[in-house]
Motif scaffolding. Structure first.
Motif, PDB file in Angstrom:
ATOM      1  N   TYR A 204       0.838  -1.205   0.000  1.00 23.04           N
ATOM      2  CA  TYR A 204       0.000   0.000   0.000  1.00 23.04           C
ATOM      3  C   TYR A 204       0.873   1.255   0.000  1.00 23.04           C
ATOM      4  CZ  TYR A 204      -2.653   3.664   2.533  1.00 23.04           C
ATOM      5  OH  TYR A 204      -3.215   4.847   2.963  1.00 23.04           O
ATOM      6  N   ILE A 205       1.854   1.280   0.879  1.00 18.22           N
ATOM      7  CA  ILE A 205       2.747   2.446   0.978  1.00 18.22           C
ATOM      8  C   ILE A 205       3.562   2.611  -0.306  1.00 18.22           C
ATOM      9  CG2 ILE A 205       4.764   3.375   2.181  1.00 18.22           C
ATOM     10  CD1 ILE A 205       3.599   2.113   4.762  1.00 18.22           C
ATOM     11  N   ALA A 206       4.096   1.485  -0.815  1.00 18.18           N
ATOM     12  CA  ALA A 206       4.880   1.548  -2.051  1.00 18.18           C
ATOM     13  C   ALA A 206       4.018   2.017  -3.222  1.00 18.18           C
ATOM     14  CB  ALA A 206       5.483   0.179  -2.357  1.00 18.18           C
ATOM     15  N   GLY A 207       2.766   1.595  -3.230  1.00 19.63           N
ATOM     16  CA  GLY A 207       1.858   2.014  -4.295  1.00 19.63           C
ATOM     17  C   GLY A 207       1.568   3.499  -4.249  1.00 19.63           C
ATOM     18  N   LEU A 208       1.356   4.028  -3.057  1.00 20.93           N
ATOM     19  CA  LEU A 208       1.135   5.472  -2.902  1.00 20.93           C
ATOM     20  C   LEU A 208       2.341   6.248  -3.404  1.00 20.93           C
ATOM     21  CD1 LEU A 208      -0.490   5.696   0.659  1.00 20.93           C
ATOM     22  CD2 LEU A 208      -1.645   6.044  -1.532  1.00 20.93           C
ATOM     23  N   GLU A 209       3.517   5.802  -2.990  1.00 20.03           N
ATOM     24  CA  GLU A 209       4.737   6.512  -3.383  1.00 20.03           C
ATOM     25  C   GLU A 209       4.952   6.468  -4.885  1.00 20.03           C
ATOM     26  OE1 GLU A 209       7.569   4.507  -0.926  1.00 20.03           O
ATOM     27  OE2 GLU A 209       7.209   5.816   0.815  1.00 20.03           O
ATOM     28  N   SER A 210       4.620   5.335  -5.515  1.00 13.94           N
ATOM     29  CA  SER A 210       4.805   5.228  -6.968  1.00 13.94           C
ATOM     30  C   SER A 210       3.835   6.128  -7.727  1.00 13.94           C
ATOM     31  CB  SER A 210       4.627   3.772  -7.412  1.00 13.94           C
ATOM     32  OG  SER A 210       3.265   3.370  -7.335  1.00 13.94           O
ATOM     33  N   CYS A 211       2.735   6.496  -7.078  1.00 13.75           N
ATOM     34  CA  CYS A 211       1.746   7.393  -7.694  1.00 13.75           C
ATOM     35  C   CYS A 211       1.912   8.837  -7.222  1.00 13.75           C
ATOM     36  CB  CYS A 211       0.328   6.906  -7.374  1.00 13.75           C
ATOM     37  SG  CYS A 211      -0.060   5.282  -8.041  1.00 13.75           S
ATOM     38  N   GLN A 212       3.001   9.115  -6.512  1.00 16.64           N
ATOM     39  CA  GLN A 212       3.285  10.441  -5.965  1.00 16.64           C
ATOM     40  C   GLN A 212       2.152  10.939  -5.058  1.00 16.64           C
ATOM     41  OE1 GLN A 212       4.012  10.200  -9.674  1.00 16.64           O
ATOM     42  NE2 GLN A 212       5.850   9.341  -8.714  1.00 16.64           N
ATOM     43  N   LEU A 213       1.577  10.003  -4.300  1.00 13.31           N
ATOM     44  CA  LEU A 213       0.558  10.358  -3.318  1.00 13.31           C
ATOM     45  C   LEU A 213       1.166  10.285  -1.920  1.00 13.31           C
ATOM     46  CD1 LEU A 213      -2.535   8.408  -4.721  1.00 13.31           C
ATOM     47  CD2 LEU A 213      -2.121  10.870  -4.839  1.00 13.31           C
ATOM     48  N   PRO A 214       0.793  11.200  -1.016  1.00 11.57           N
ATOM     49  CA  PRO A 214       1.389  11.202   0.323  1.00 11.57           C
ATOM     50  C   PRO A 214       0.907  10.012   1.167  1.00 11.57           C
ATOM     51  CG  PRO A 214      -0.379  12.809   0.201  1.00 11.57           C
ATOM     52  CD  PRO A 214      -0.180  12.310  -1.199  1.00 11.57           C
ATOM     53  N   VAL A 215       1.765   9.569   2.067  1.00  6.62           N
ATOM     54  CA  VAL A 215       1.398   8.533   3.031  1.00  6.62           C
ATOM     55  C   VAL A 215       0.897   9.237   4.285  1.00  6.62           C
ATOM     56  CG1 VAL A 215       2.191   6.576   4.409  1.00  6.62           C
ATOM     57  CG2 VAL A 215       3.116   6.941   2.109  1.00  6.62           C
ATOM     58  N   ASP A 216      -0.383   9.050   4.592  1.00  4.94           N
ATOM     59  CA  ASP A 216      -1.010   9.711   5.738  1.00  4.94           C
ATOM     60  C   ASP A 216      -1.356   8.642   6.781  1.00  4.94           C
ATOM     61  OD1 ASP A 216      -2.614  11.024   7.562  1.00  4.94           O
ATOM     62  OD2 ASP A 216      -3.788  12.107   6.058  1.00  4.94           O
ATOM     63  N   ALA A 217      -0.699   8.715   7.929  1.00 10.12           N
ATOM     64  CA  ALA A 217      -0.929   7.702   8.975  1.00 10.12           C
ATOM     65  C   ALA A 217      -2.376   7.659   9.425  1.00 10.12           C
ATOM     66  CB  ALA A 217      -0.019   7.980  10.171  1.00 10.12           C
ATOM     67  N   ASP A 218      -3.107   8.766   9.296  1.00  8.10           N
ATOM     68  CA  ASP A 218      -4.520   8.785   9.692  1.00  8.10           C
ATOM     69  C   ASP A 218      -5.368   7.872   8.821  1.00  8.10           C
ATOM     70  OD1 ASP A 218      -4.055  10.577  11.718  1.00  8.10           O
ATOM     71  OD2 ASP A 218      -4.655  12.347  10.561  1.00  8.10           O
ATOM     72  N   LEU A 219      -4.869   7.549   7.624  1.00  5.93           N
ATOM     73  CA  LEU A 219      -5.647   6.736   6.687  1.00  5.93           C
ATOM     74  C   LEU A 219      -5.322   5.243   6.802  1.00  5.93           C
ATOM     75  CD1 LEU A 219      -5.546   8.975   3.479  1.00  5.93           C
ATOM     76  CD2 LEU A 219      -7.319   8.832   5.232  1.00  5.93           C
ATOM     77  N   ILE A 220      -4.513   4.882   7.783  1.00  6.14           N
ATOM     78  CA  ILE A 220      -4.181   3.470   8.018  1.00  6.14           C
ATOM     79  C   ILE A 220      -4.850   3.022   9.312  1.00  6.14           C
ATOM     80  CG2 ILE A 220      -2.348   1.784   8.364  1.00  6.14           C
ATOM     81  CD1 ILE A 220      -0.472   3.751   6.892  1.00  6.14           C
ATOM     82  N   PRO A 241     -11.482  14.527  10.119  1.00  4.51           N
ATOM     83  CA  PRO A 241     -11.726  15.870   9.581  1.00  4.51           C
ATOM     84  C   PRO A 241     -11.586  15.903   8.058  1.00  4.51           C
ATOM     85  CG  PRO A 241     -10.322  15.977  11.522  1.00  4.51           C
ATOM     86  CD  PRO A 241     -10.462  14.523  11.182  1.00  4.51           C
ATOM     87  N   ASN A 242     -10.644  15.110   7.546  1.00  2.00           N
ATOM     88  CA  ASN A 242     -10.453  14.992   6.096  1.00  2.00           C
ATOM     89  C   ASN A 242     -10.497  13.508   5.744  1.00  2.00           C
ATOM     90  OD1 ASN A 242      -9.905  15.470   3.425  1.00  2.00           O
ATOM     91  ND2 ASN A 242      -7.749  15.994   3.732  1.00  2.00           N
ATOM     92  N   PRO A 243     -11.704  12.967   5.569  1.00  2.00           N
ATOM     93  CA  PRO A 243     -11.854  11.516   5.382  1.00  2.00           C
ATOM     94  C   PRO A 243     -11.331  11.050   4.024  1.00  2.00           C
ATOM     95  CG  PRO A 243     -13.952  12.611   5.094  1.00  2.00           C
ATOM     96  CD  PRO A 243     -12.999  13.657   5.572  1.00  2.00           C
TER      97      PRO A 243
END
Length: 338
Positions: A204-220, A241-243
């Motif tokens: 999941y984290i590697a996929g976000l990074e490959s898409c230039q999307l930030p890793v947000d701990a609130d979303l895990i 607050p930001n779902p």
């Protein structure tokens, strides 16, 4: 003899010969006359005699039985894997004995003890979600009892195992979400001690990074794989607050619970919230909307687990890890274009 299983002793008594004579006649031993062989075989056919594999195994110090332990006996995921194990074992002249841990560490240990009492020659196991301590597995290794893990695994430097490529599968999901225009992608994981949780989180984290999307701990988020725990995890995500605008669960059970909670919040899937599961249970095709999910090669996983078991049984080979590829099946729950 009624309905009782006919034994070699029964045939020998009726023919007034020794048990060894009957046994050798059935095996076409050259020391037995053709006439006696015919008599024995005709009587065996008339009495519907068939060898008792357990009794034969005990005589040879082998029972030709494999113990198989799964977290549950209900889901198609485990049923398909069991079918693969059983098919390969049958080709080798072996049977399987099944037990369920019911996701309990104590029940897992109890199941191992019971199967060993039943004289299984070794074990093929998918760990329970509660299992953190591995001394019960190490005891099997110390006794040279063949052991193979599948899906949820541990001690991979000591025990052969079959897993799906969980990291790659999670990357596929994250990239799919990004391609559909989702930007705040959440992940509901399982117990941290399970390899599937760690590997799918890494993907999941590697996929976000490959898409230039930030890793947000609130979303895990994390759950204990139960419906209620997964529903609560989804509720926490929706009340941020930001779902998120997309979420995938560590398995389909988690995804189904998330779907229920998303609908309770009056959100539309996939327009308001994209949703993807993992394991592609049958119900994925009948929920509304149909659930996008990762398909495991479950039957193949069972076959490979059995193959590794016989490698251990026959030659005590060094531990081997087999990693199987998965496939993302896209359905309406994540496809905005439909």
């Amino acid at each position: 003899m009624g309905n009782r299983h006919t034994s070699l002793k029964d045939l020998a008594r009726e023919l007034k010969v020794s048990i060894s004579t009957v046994s050798r006649a059935l095996k076409d031993h050259p020391d037995i006359s053709r006439e006696m062989k015919e008599k024995v075989k005709q009587l065996a056919l008339a009495r519907k005699y068939s060898p008792n594999p357990l009794a034969m195994g005990l005589l040879k110090q082998e029972t030709r039985m494999i113990g198989v332990i799964v977290p549950d006996l209900v889901t198609h995921f485990y049923a398909s894997i069991i079918a693969g194990i059983e098919s390969f074992a049958k080709e080798k002249g072996y049977f399987i004995l099944l037990a369920s841990s019911n996701e309990s560490y104590e029940k897992e240990k109890e199941s191992i003890e019971n199967l060993l009492k039943a004289r299984v020659e070794g074990l093929i196991i998918c760990m329970s979600q509660e299992t953190r301590e591995t001394s019960h597995f190490k005891s099997l290794l110390a006794e040279n009892i063949p052991l193979v893990f599948f899906d949820r695994v541990c001690l991979q430097d000591q025990v052969s195992s079959v897993t799906a490529d969980n990291t790659d599968a999670s990357k596929k999901i994250t990239r799919h979400f990004a391609e559909q225009g989702y930007r705040r992608i959440a992940f509901i994981s399982g117990p941290e001690q399970l390899n599937i949780s760690r590997e799918r989180l890494a993907g999941y984290i590697a996929g976000l990074e490959s898409c230039q999307l930030p890793v947000d701990a609130d979303l895990i988020e994390q759950c204990n794989l139960s419906h209620d725990s997964a529903r609560q995890a989804m509720n926490r995500l929706l009340n941020l607050p930001n779902p998120p605008d997309a979420v995938f669960g560590i398995n389909d059970t988690v995804a189904f619970a998330a779907m229920k909670e998303i609908k309770r919040h009056q959100l539309q899937i996939p327009n308001d919230m994209g949703l993807v599961g993992f394991t592609d249970e049958f119900h994925a095709t009948v929920v509304d909307p149909p659930l996008t999910s990762i398909t495991h090669p479950t039957y193949e996983m069972g076959v490979e687990a059995a193959r590794l078991f016989f490698d251990q049984l026959n030659s005590k080979q060094s531990p081997k890890t087999v990693t199987l590829k998965t496939r993302l099946v896209v359905r309406e729950s994540s496809d905005k274009a439909r």
